[in-house]
Design a protein around this motif. Structure first.
Motif, PDB file in Angstrom:
ATOM      1  N   THR A 128       0.862  -1.183   0.000  1.00  8.29           N
ATOM      2  CA  THR A 128       0.000   0.000   0.000  1.00  8.29           C
ATOM      3  C   THR A 128       0.898   1.232   0.000  1.00  8.29           C
ATOM      4  O   THR A 128       1.805   1.349   0.845  1.00  8.29           O
ATOM      5  N   PHE A 129       0.672   2.130  -0.947  1.00  8.53           N
ATOM      6  CA  PHE A 129       1.431   3.362  -1.031  1.00  8.53           C
ATOM      7  C   PHE A 129       0.468   4.544  -0.914  1.00  8.53           C
ATOM      8  O   PHE A 129      -0.641   4.510  -1.469  1.00  8.53           O
ATOM      9  N   SER A 130       0.897   5.580  -0.206  1.00 12.07           N
ATOM     10  CA  SER A 130       0.064   6.779  -0.086  1.00 12.07           C
ATOM     11  C   SER A 130       0.951   8.012  -0.083  1.00 12.07           C
ATOM     12  O   SER A 130       2.129   7.969   0.298  1.00 12.07           O
ATOM     13  N   GLY A 131       0.387   9.092  -0.533  1.00 13.00           N
ATOM     14  CA  GLY A 131       1.105  10.363  -0.566  1.00 13.00           C
ATOM     15  C   GLY A 131       0.127  11.516  -0.668  1.00 13.00           C
ATOM     16  O   GLY A 131      -1.038  11.323  -1.044  1.00 13.00           O
ATOM     17  N   GLY A 132       0.599  12.682  -0.303  1.00 10.38           N
ATOM     18  CA  GLY A 132      -0.276  13.840  -0.367  1.00 10.38           C
ATOM     19  C   GLY A 132       0.511  15.125  -0.256  1.00 10.38           C
ATOM     20  O   GLY A 132       1.698  15.140   0.065  1.00 10.38           O
ATOM     21  N   VAL A 133      -0.174  16.214  -0.529  1.00  9.74           N
ATOM     22  CA  VAL A 133       0.422  17.541  -0.419  1.00  9.74           C
ATOM     23  C   VAL A 133      -0.663  18.501   0.060  1.00  9.74           C
ATOM     24  O   VAL A 133      -1.828  18.396  -0.335  1.00  9.74           O
ATOM     25  N   ARG A 134      -0.274  19.428   0.946  1.00 10.11           N
ATOM     26  CA  ARG A 134      -1.213  20.412   1.492  1.00 10.11           C
ATOM     27  C   ARG A 134      -0.571  21.794   1.425  1.00 10.11           C
ATOM     28  O   ARG A 134       0.598  21.972   1.776  1.00 10.11           O
ATOM     29  N   HIS A 135      -1.349  22.756   0.971  1.00 14.32           N
ATOM     30  CA  HIS A 135      -0.907  24.148   0.962  1.00 14.32           C
ATOM     31  C   HIS A 135      -1.743  24.917   1.975  1.00 14.32           C
ATOM     32  O   HIS A 135      -2.977  24.897   1.931  1.00 14.32           O
ATOM     33  N   SER A 136      -1.075  25.578   2.919  1.00 15.51           N
ATOM     34  CA  SER A 136      -1.756  26.270   4.007  1.00 15.51           C
ATOM     35  C   SER A 136      -1.430  27.756   3.978  1.00 15.51           C
ATOM     36  O   SER A 136      -0.282  28.146   3.749  1.00 15.51           O
ATOM     37  N   ASN A 137      -2.446  28.552   4.252  1.00 18.23           N
ATOM     38  CA  ASN A 137      -2.273  29.990   4.392  1.00 18.23           C
ATOM     39  C   ASN A 137      -3.053  30.433   5.621  1.00 18.23           C
ATOM     40  O   ASN A 137      -4.254  30.176   5.733  1.00 18.23           O
ATOM     41  N   VAL A 138      -2.362  31.088   6.560  1.00 19.01           N
ATOM     42  CA  VAL A 138      -2.979  31.563   7.796  1.00 19.01           C
ATOM     43  C   VAL A 138      -2.694  33.050   7.922  1.00 19.01           C
ATOM     44  O   VAL A 138      -1.533  33.479   7.817  1.00 19.01           O
ATOM     45  N   SER A 139      -3.719  33.854   8.131  1.00 22.10           N
ATOM     46  CA  SER A 139      -3.545  35.300   8.240  1.00 22.10           C
ATOM     47  C   SER A 139      -4.182  35.813   9.530  1.00 22.10           C
ATOM     48  O   SER A 139      -5.250  35.348   9.946  1.00 22.10           O
TER      49      SER A 139
END
Length: 493
Positions: free
Chosen positions: A198-209
């Motif tokens: 089982t392979f998994s991957g991900g990417v998240r872009h976060s912006n906090v102001s």
């Protein structure tokens, strides 16, 4: 609520709390009287009693989630909103409050409105002899505080004591602002599951102001804004070593922006600290998940987290904590859990955590006025407020016909350092608890009741610490034997 090819879920909750605040004790004060309050030699009083330190919270929140299926694919959407009101009476001395125009009083009072929405699409496909699951989504959350600060006394303030003035009451306004924070995250992840891999991957872009609009202005404009942005990936693999044993490994990058609570105070008299940097981290984990025989499950994990710009306590005085960024830190640890089912509806759980959390570089810092002190934190010092070892055990029994269940719990924790210098530590402790409950269904109505007794042997121990307290009042005594009862109900339409 089931809908054709979909499901709609509502949830709502409310919470109200009125609590007295006995504050912390020095170690000598704790040893002399763990359930007492500190005596202030300079002010010649018990600050917690003189100022009647206390805190009240009212919280309401509600939300809904909708999921709709399109064959193997689905769409999920959710929204929530809520309101929280908090007022806290602190024991900040009158002389401190009146020493500078920047001082924001001894009472914190704010009304918060918050809300959020999220949406995601989940697709499921056949690929290369396995099953591929993909998820794409967005999250948006925002919160607005109408925040005020008041003096905790009424009177002329001279002389600065609670004999000439009435203390522990709402006094003059010293701070008023609107604090807004918003976060917007976009993410994508995929998992491919084959016969053994089982392979998994991900990417998240976060912006906090963050944005502060100062409407008080009598002490100058303390408003301002700051924002943080980061993209973080994750990658993992799992291999089925045997039908009952899986091994896995994962790596990820982390991003933690400061919170308003960490920005609220600085050492320049109480105004905002917009200079804090976000903490970044790299995570590694490996372990196994296995069935032992037919009735036990074993989970073992080894992990390491390397962080930079760790947010640590700079000073803590009068219930107000200022933060700063430290250098790199490393956390290494082991987690083991064993869940078992036994004859006659008996089950058990044993969980152990070992955590070695240390600073990688030495640094110095100067505590806040009125008595600033420069301190050195050595490399390899342990992070305060973190126990190196924690052990939890539970033995439970459930009666299938009536829904009655009971359990005995045991918790043990090692000592906890109270500041970055590691000069003092709260001792290790072990406590035992009992819990009982009944879960019954009446058609579409599910009712749960519970009753628990904590610290059944009435042990005296330090339940929490105030990290970096400027008066060395680090130690907060845990309550003795306590009980808690509750009921919850869920109705399925």
């Amino acid at each position: 609520r089931p809908i054709q090819d979909g499901k709609l879920t509502f949830i709502a909750n409310t919470f109200k709390q009125d609590a007295e605040d006995p504050q912390g004790l020095t170690w000598s004060e704790y040893q002399a009287n763990p359930k007492g309050v500190a005596w202030d030699v300079v002010r010649n009083n018990f600050p917690a009693l003189a100022y009647n330190t206390r805190k009240s919270i009212e919280h309401m929140q509600g939300g809904l989630t909708y999921e709709h299926r399109f064959g193997d694919h689905s769409v999920q959407a959710s929204a929530y909103a809520g309101q929280r009101s908090t007022i806290q009476y602190q024991s900040i001395p009158i002389g401190t409050q009146t020493s500078s125009i920047k001082q924001s009083g001894g009472i914190i009072d704010f009304d918060r409105e918050f809300a959020g929405v999220s949406g995601r699409w989940i697709g499921r496909f056949s690929l290369a002899g396995g099953r591929l699951t993909t998820t794409v989504g967005v999250d948006y959350e925002q919160s607005t505080d109408n925040r005020r600060g008041y003096e905790n006394f009424i009177g002329g303030g001279t002389p600065t004591n609670c004999v000439a003035n009435t203390c522990g009451v709402l006094g003059k306004l010293r701070r008023q602002e609107e604090d807004r924070v918003a976060s917007f995250d976009q993410y994508a992840q995929a998992e491919w599951q084959g016969e053994r891999w089982t392979f998994s991957g991900g990417v998240r872009h976060s912006n906090v102001s963050f944005n502060v609009e100062d409407t008080y202005l009598s002490n100058g404009n303390d408003g301002g804004s700051v924002s943080y942005e980061k993209t973080t990936p994750t990658l993992a693999a799992m291999f089925r070593l045997a039908p009952s044993i899986n091994i896995y490994a994962s790596a990820a990058r982390g991003f933690e922006a400061p919170t308003f609570n960490e920005m609220f105070y600085s050492t320049n008299g109480g105004s905002f600290n917009f200079s804090l940097k976000p903490s970044t981290s790299t995570h590694f984990e490996t372990g196994l998940k296995a069935f032992v025989g037919n009735d036990s499950r074993l989970d073992v994990a080894l992990f390491q987290v390397e962080s930079d710009n760790e947010m640590v306590v700079l000073s803590s005085l009068g219930g107000r904590t200022a933060y700063q960024n430290a250098g790199p830190t490393t956390r290494r640890g082991l987690e083991v859990a064993l869940d078992s089912r036994w004859a006659n509806n008996v089950s058990s759980r044993l969980a152990y955590t070992a955590l070695d959390a240390r600073y990688d570089e030495s640094f110095t810092f100067t505590t806040a006025p009125p008595n600033p002190v420069t301190k050195t934190v050595s490399a390899s010092n342990r992070l305060p407020g973190v126990a190196a070892q924690t052990l939890f055990g539970e033995l439970a029994w459930k009666h299938p016909a009536s829904g009655f269940h009971a359990a005995v719990e045991g918790i043990a924790r090692s000592k906890v350092y109270v500041d970055d210098t590691n000069a003092e530590a709260a001792p290790a402790y072990a406590v035992a608890n009992l819990r009982f409950g009944i879960e019954r269904k009446y058609g579409a109505l599910n009712v749960k009741t519970f009753l628990r007794f904590d610290n059944i042997f009435d042990r005296q121990y330090v339940g929490s610490v105030i990290v970096g307290d400027g008066n060395s009042r680090f130690y907060e005594a845990a309550p003795g034997r306590t009980w808690l009862a509750g009921v919850s109900a869920r109705y399925s339409f």
